[in-house]
Design a protein around this motif. Sequence first.
Motif, PDB file in Angstrom:
ATOM      1  N   MET A  22       0.844  -1.203   0.000  1.00  0.00           N
ATOM      2  CA  MET A  22       0.000   0.000   0.000  1.00  0.00           C
ATOM      3  C   MET A  22       0.877   1.249   0.000  1.00  0.00           C
ATOM      4  O   MET A  22       1.808   1.368   0.789  1.00  0.00           O
ATOM      5  CB  MET A  22      -0.886   0.019   1.250  1.00  0.00           C
ATOM      6  N   ASN A  23       0.591   2.189  -0.870  1.00  0.00           N
ATOM      7  CA  ASN A  23       1.323   3.448  -0.948  1.00  0.00           C
ATOM      8  C   ASN A  23       0.613   4.473  -0.079  1.00  0.00           C
ATOM      9  O   ASN A  23      -0.437   5.004  -0.441  1.00  0.00           O
ATOM     10  CB  ASN A  23       1.388   3.924  -2.405  1.00  0.00           C
ATOM     11  N   LEU A  24       1.180   4.767   1.096  1.00  0.00           N
ATOM     12  CA  LEU A  24       0.525   5.651   2.049  1.00  0.00           C
ATOM     13  C   LEU A  24       0.625   7.123   1.664  1.00  0.00           C
ATOM     14  O   LEU A  24       0.041   7.969   2.329  1.00  0.00           O
ATOM     15  CB  LEU A  24       1.107   5.436   3.453  1.00  0.00           C
ATOM     16  N   SER A  25       1.378   7.422   0.604  1.00  0.00           N
ATOM     17  CA  SER A  25       1.463   8.816   0.143  1.00  0.00           C
ATOM     18  C   SER A  25       0.797   9.007  -1.212  1.00  0.00           C
ATOM     19  O   SER A  25       1.029  10.002  -1.884  1.00  0.00           O
ATOM     20  CB  SER A  25       2.931   9.264   0.076  1.00  0.00           C
ATOM     21  N   SER A  26      -0.035   8.059  -1.615  1.00  0.00           N
ATOM     22  CA  SER A  26      -0.690   8.150  -2.918  1.00  0.00           C
ATOM     23  C   SER A  26      -1.553   9.407  -3.011  1.00  0.00           C
ATOM     24  O   SER A  26      -2.257   9.773  -2.072  1.00  0.00           O
ATOM     25  CB  SER A  26      -1.571   6.916  -3.148  1.00  0.00           C
ATOM     26  N   LEU A  27      -1.516  10.064  -4.162  1.00  0.00           N
ATOM     27  CA  LEU A  27      -2.353  11.228  -4.411  1.00  0.00           C
ATOM     28  C   LEU A  27      -3.721  10.843  -4.970  1.00  0.00           C
ATOM     29  O   LEU A  27      -4.569  11.710  -5.158  1.00  0.00           O
ATOM     30  CB  LEU A  27      -1.659  12.172  -5.404  1.00  0.00           C
ATOM     31  N   ASP A  28      -3.925   9.548  -5.220  1.00  0.00           N
ATOM     32  CA  ASP A  28      -5.126   9.101  -5.919  1.00  0.00           C
ATOM     33  C   ASP A  28      -6.110   8.356  -5.026  1.00  0.00           C
ATOM     34  O   ASP A  28      -7.006   7.674  -5.537  1.00  0.00           O
ATOM     35  CB  ASP A  28      -4.737   8.200  -7.100  1.00  0.00           C
ATOM     36  N   TYR A  29      -5.989   8.509  -3.718  1.00  0.00           N
ATOM     37  CA  TYR A  29      -6.909   7.786  -2.841  1.00  0.00           C
ATOM     38  C   TYR A  29      -8.355   8.271  -3.005  1.00  0.00           C
ATOM     39  O   TYR A  29      -9.296   7.523  -2.772  1.00  0.00           O
ATOM     40  CB  TYR A  29      -6.488   7.925  -1.376  1.00  0.00           C
ATOM     41  N   TYR A  30      -8.526   9.519  -3.414  1.00  0.00           N
ATOM     42  CA  TYR A  30      -9.876  10.060  -3.601  1.00  0.00           C
ATOM     43  C   TYR A  30     -10.656   9.311  -4.684  1.00  0.00           C
ATOM     44  O   TYR A  30     -11.890   9.360  -4.730  1.00  0.00           O
ATOM     45  CB  TYR A  30      -9.806  11.545  -3.990  1.00  0.00           C
ATOM     46  N   VAL A  31      -9.947   8.626  -5.595  1.00  0.00           N
ATOM     47  CA  VAL A  31     -10.596   7.936  -6.710  1.00  0.00           C
ATOM     48  C   VAL A  31     -11.511   6.850  -6.163  1.00  0.00           C
ATOM     49  O   VAL A  31     -11.096   5.999  -5.374  1.00  0.00           O
ATOM     50  CB  VAL A  31      -9.548   7.338  -7.665  1.00  0.00           C
ATOM     51  N   ASN A  32     -12.777   6.882  -6.582  1.00  0.00           N
ATOM     52  CA  ASN A  32     -13.773   5.960  -6.057  1.00  0.00           C
ATOM     53  C   ASN A  32     -14.828   5.683  -7.132  1.00  0.00           C
ATOM     54  O   ASN A  32     -15.551   6.590  -7.531  1.00  0.00           O
ATOM     55  CB  ASN A  32     -14.438   6.566  -4.807  1.00  0.00           C
ATOM     56  N   PRO A  33     -14.931   4.447  -7.627  1.00  0.00           N
ATOM     57  CA  PRO A  33     -15.890   4.157  -8.693  1.00  0.00           C
ATOM     58  C   PRO A  33     -17.302   3.876  -8.189  1.00  0.00           C
ATOM     59  O   PRO A  33     -18.199   3.642  -8.998  1.00  0.00           O
ATOM     60  CB  PRO A  33     -15.299   2.906  -9.339  1.00  0.00           C
ATOM     61  N   TYR A  34     -17.507   3.875  -6.859  1.00  0.00           N
ATOM     62  CA  TYR A  34     -18.811   3.516  -6.306  1.00  0.00           C
ATOM     63  C   TYR A  34     -19.616   4.777  -5.981  1.00  0.00           C
ATOM     64  O   TYR A  34     -19.206   5.599  -5.170  1.00  0.00           O
ATOM     65  CB  TYR A  34     -18.638   2.681  -5.044  1.00  0.00           C
ATOM     66  N   PHE A  35     -20.781   4.871  -6.592  1.00  0.00           N
ATOM     67  CA  PHE A  35     -21.651   6.019  -6.363  1.00  0.00           C
ATOM     68  C   PHE A  35     -22.935   5.537  -5.715  1.00  0.00           C
ATOM     69  O   PHE A  35     -23.644   4.689  -6.266  1.00  0.00           O
ATOM     70  CB  PHE A  35     -21.971   6.723  -7.681  1.00  0.00           C
ATOM     71  N   GLN A  36     -23.233   6.061  -4.510  1.00  0.00           N
ATOM     72  CA  GLN A  36     -24.431   5.657  -3.780  1.00  0.00           C
ATOM     73  C   GLN A  36     -25.550   6.652  -3.984  1.00  0.00           C
ATOM     74  O   GLN A  36     -25.324   7.851  -4.143  1.00  0.00           O
ATOM     75  CB  GLN A  36     -24.118   5.547  -2.281  1.00  0.00           C
ATOM     76  N   ALA A  37     -26.772   6.144  -3.950  1.00  0.00           N
ATOM     77  CA  ALA A  37     -27.927   7.025  -4.064  1.00  0.00           C
ATOM     78  C   ALA A  37     -28.009   7.960  -2.863  1.00  0.00           C
ATOM     79  O   ALA A  37     -28.340   9.142  -3.004  1.00  0.00           O
ATOM     80  CB  ALA A  37     -29.200   6.188  -4.175  1.00  0.00           C
ATOM     81  N   PHE A  38     -27.713   7.445  -1.681  1.00  0.00           N
ATOM     82  CA  PHE A  38     -27.749   8.252  -0.452  1.00  0.00           C
ATOM     83  C   PHE A  38     -26.508   7.945   0.376  1.00  0.00           C
ATOM     84  O   PHE A  38     -26.301   6.810   0.808  1.00  0.00           O
ATOM     85  CB  PHE A  38     -28.988   7.935   0.383  1.00  0.00           C
ATOM     86  N   GLY A  39     -25.702   8.963   0.630  1.00  0.00           N
ATOM     87  CA  GLY A  39     -24.567   8.827   1.534  1.00  0.00           C
ATOM     88  C   GLY A  39     -23.408   8.052   0.935  1.00  0.00           C
ATOM     89  O   GLY A  39     -23.369   7.735  -0.254  1.00  0.00           O
ATOM     90  N   GLY A  40     -22.432   7.731   1.789  1.00  0.00           N
ATOM     91  CA  GLY A  40     -21.239   7.017   1.352  1.00  0.00           C
ATOM     92  C   GLY A  40     -20.169   7.950   0.828  1.00  0.00           C
ATOM     93  O   GLY A  40     -20.382   9.153   0.632  1.00  0.00           O
ATOM     94  N   ASP A  41     -18.984   7.397   0.601  1.00  0.00           N
ATOM     95  CA  ASP A  41     -17.872   8.191   0.088  1.00  0.00           C
ATOM     96  C   ASP A  41     -18.221   8.790  -1.272  1.00  0.00           C
ATOM     97  O   ASP A  41     -18.878   8.138  -2.094  1.00  0.00           O
ATOM     98  CB  ASP A  41     -16.624   7.328  -0.045  1.00  0.00           C
ATOM     99  N   PRO A  42     -17.777  10.019  -1.541  1.00  0.00           N
ATOM    100  CA  PRO A  42     -18.093  10.643  -2.831  1.00  0.00           C
ATOM    101  C   PRO A  42     -17.523   9.861  -4.006  1.00  0.00           C
ATOM    102  O   PRO A  42     -16.461   9.231  -3.894  1.00  0.00           O
ATOM    103  CB  PRO A  42     -17.423  12.023  -2.721  1.00  0.00           C
ATOM    104  N   LEU A  43     -18.241   9.897  -5.108  1.00  0.00           N
ATOM    105  CA  LEU A  43     -17.701   9.375  -6.360  1.00  0.00           C
ATOM    106  C   LEU A  43     -16.463  10.192  -6.716  1.00  0.00           C
ATOM    107  O   LEU A  43     -16.493  11.421  -6.690  1.00  0.00           O
ATOM    108  CB  LEU A  43     -18.751   9.509  -7.465  1.00  0.00           C
ATOM    109  N   GLY A  44     -15.357   9.506  -7.039  1.00  0.00           N
ATOM    110  CA  GLY A  44     -14.120  10.187  -7.408  1.00  0.00           C
ATOM    111  C   GLY A  44     -13.684   9.784  -8.795  1.00  0.00           C
ATOM    112  O   GLY A  44     -13.349   8.614  -9.025  1.00  0.00           O
ATOM    113  N   ILE A  45     -13.699  10.725  -9.730  1.00  0.00           N
ATOM    114  CA  ILE A  45     -13.387  10.445 -11.134  1.00  0.00           C
ATOM    115  C   ILE A  45     -12.012  11.039 -11.475  1.00  0.00           C
ATOM    116  O   ILE A  45     -11.844  12.264 -11.431  1.00  0.00           O
ATOM    117  CB  ILE A  45     -14.453  11.041 -12.066  1.00  0.00           C
ATOM    118  N   PRO A  46     -11.027  10.215 -11.806  1.00  0.00           N
ATOM    119  CA  PRO A  46      -9.690  10.742 -12.106  1.00  0.00           C
ATOM    120  C   PRO A  46      -9.616  11.369 -13.484  1.00  0.00           C
ATOM    121  O   PRO A  46     -10.188  10.856 -14.444  1.00  0.00           O
ATOM    122  CB  PRO A  46      -8.800   9.498 -12.016  1.00  0.00           C
ATOM    123  N   LEU A  47      -8.911  12.481 -13.572  1.00  0.00           N
ATOM    124  CA  LEU A  47      -8.614  13.115 -14.856  1.00  0.00           C
ATOM    125  C   LEU A  47      -7.151  12.944 -15.237  1.00  0.00           C
ATOM    126  O   LEU A  47      -6.810  12.995 -16.418  1.00  0.00           O
ATOM    127  CB  LEU A  47      -8.976  14.598 -14.814  1.00  0.00           C
TER     128      LEU A  47
END
Length: 268
Positions: A1-26
């Motif tokens: 695991m890279n503890l200094s990764s800049l891409d941890y915000y990336v998240n492909p899971y989008f919930q209808a209510f609540g949960g971690d925000p969807l994160g789309i990498p550019l």
Amino acid sequence: MNLSSLDYYVNPYFQAFGGDPLGIPLAYGAGVGLTVGFGTPYSGPMETDFVSGGLHLALFNVSVTSHVKEFVLKYSSGSNQEIESPNSWLGNWNNLFTPHLGIDFAMELPVIRVSYFATIDTLDGINDPPIIVLNEVTGEPMRNNIVRGQHFGFEIRTPNLIFYNSTRAKFYFAKQFGEYHLGYVGREMKIDDFIFDFRMDATFPGKRDFQILTELYLDSPWPGFANKAFGFGPSIRFGSTPNNNFGIISAFINARIKVGDFFDKSIY
């Protein structure tokens, strides 16, 4: 695991209510992307009116926040708060109400996120206030957290655990909008051929009363492209009820969609 990764915000899971925000990498490796959230990472269906959209640059995320009144059961009509009877399945108490316009600054690494939130515009006196539900024993209003002013927050977590075959599971301790949370989230966990998501969050008493949110999503049974793309299941909040007991605040269906395998697991 890279503890200094800049891409941890990336998240492909989008919930209808609540949960971690969807994160789309550019741009991978540079931490450049977009974030979108309906609710907070710790909320369930019809619990809060909070929405956010942001830009992530390197370690930092800047989000504009607002509220959608339809994301909670009911507001008062006009400038005066109305007293209502409690709803049986969608709790109209112990909820989180956020300003009309706010801004959130955050710094994020895999093991920790720290944030600062500021209110820009409340529309107080114009916007309909939350309704009041009375405790049937004490006669006192049931609690809600009406967010105003400035708030510092954090989330300390054990990121990207391999737990029941999930590569995106975490335990966390967090503070947001003056509330403390302790919980667990696991995506695409597997026991034999049973694939599921599980989320549990405990909100400590303070701004609101103590509550526990539990969610279990059953992944789609269709093979091929649609497999694991969609999950849905019950979302239940337990806490103090207007009859002064510990019981169900709300029971509803929540769902999550896997937008795509945006993340490269090797970067963690």
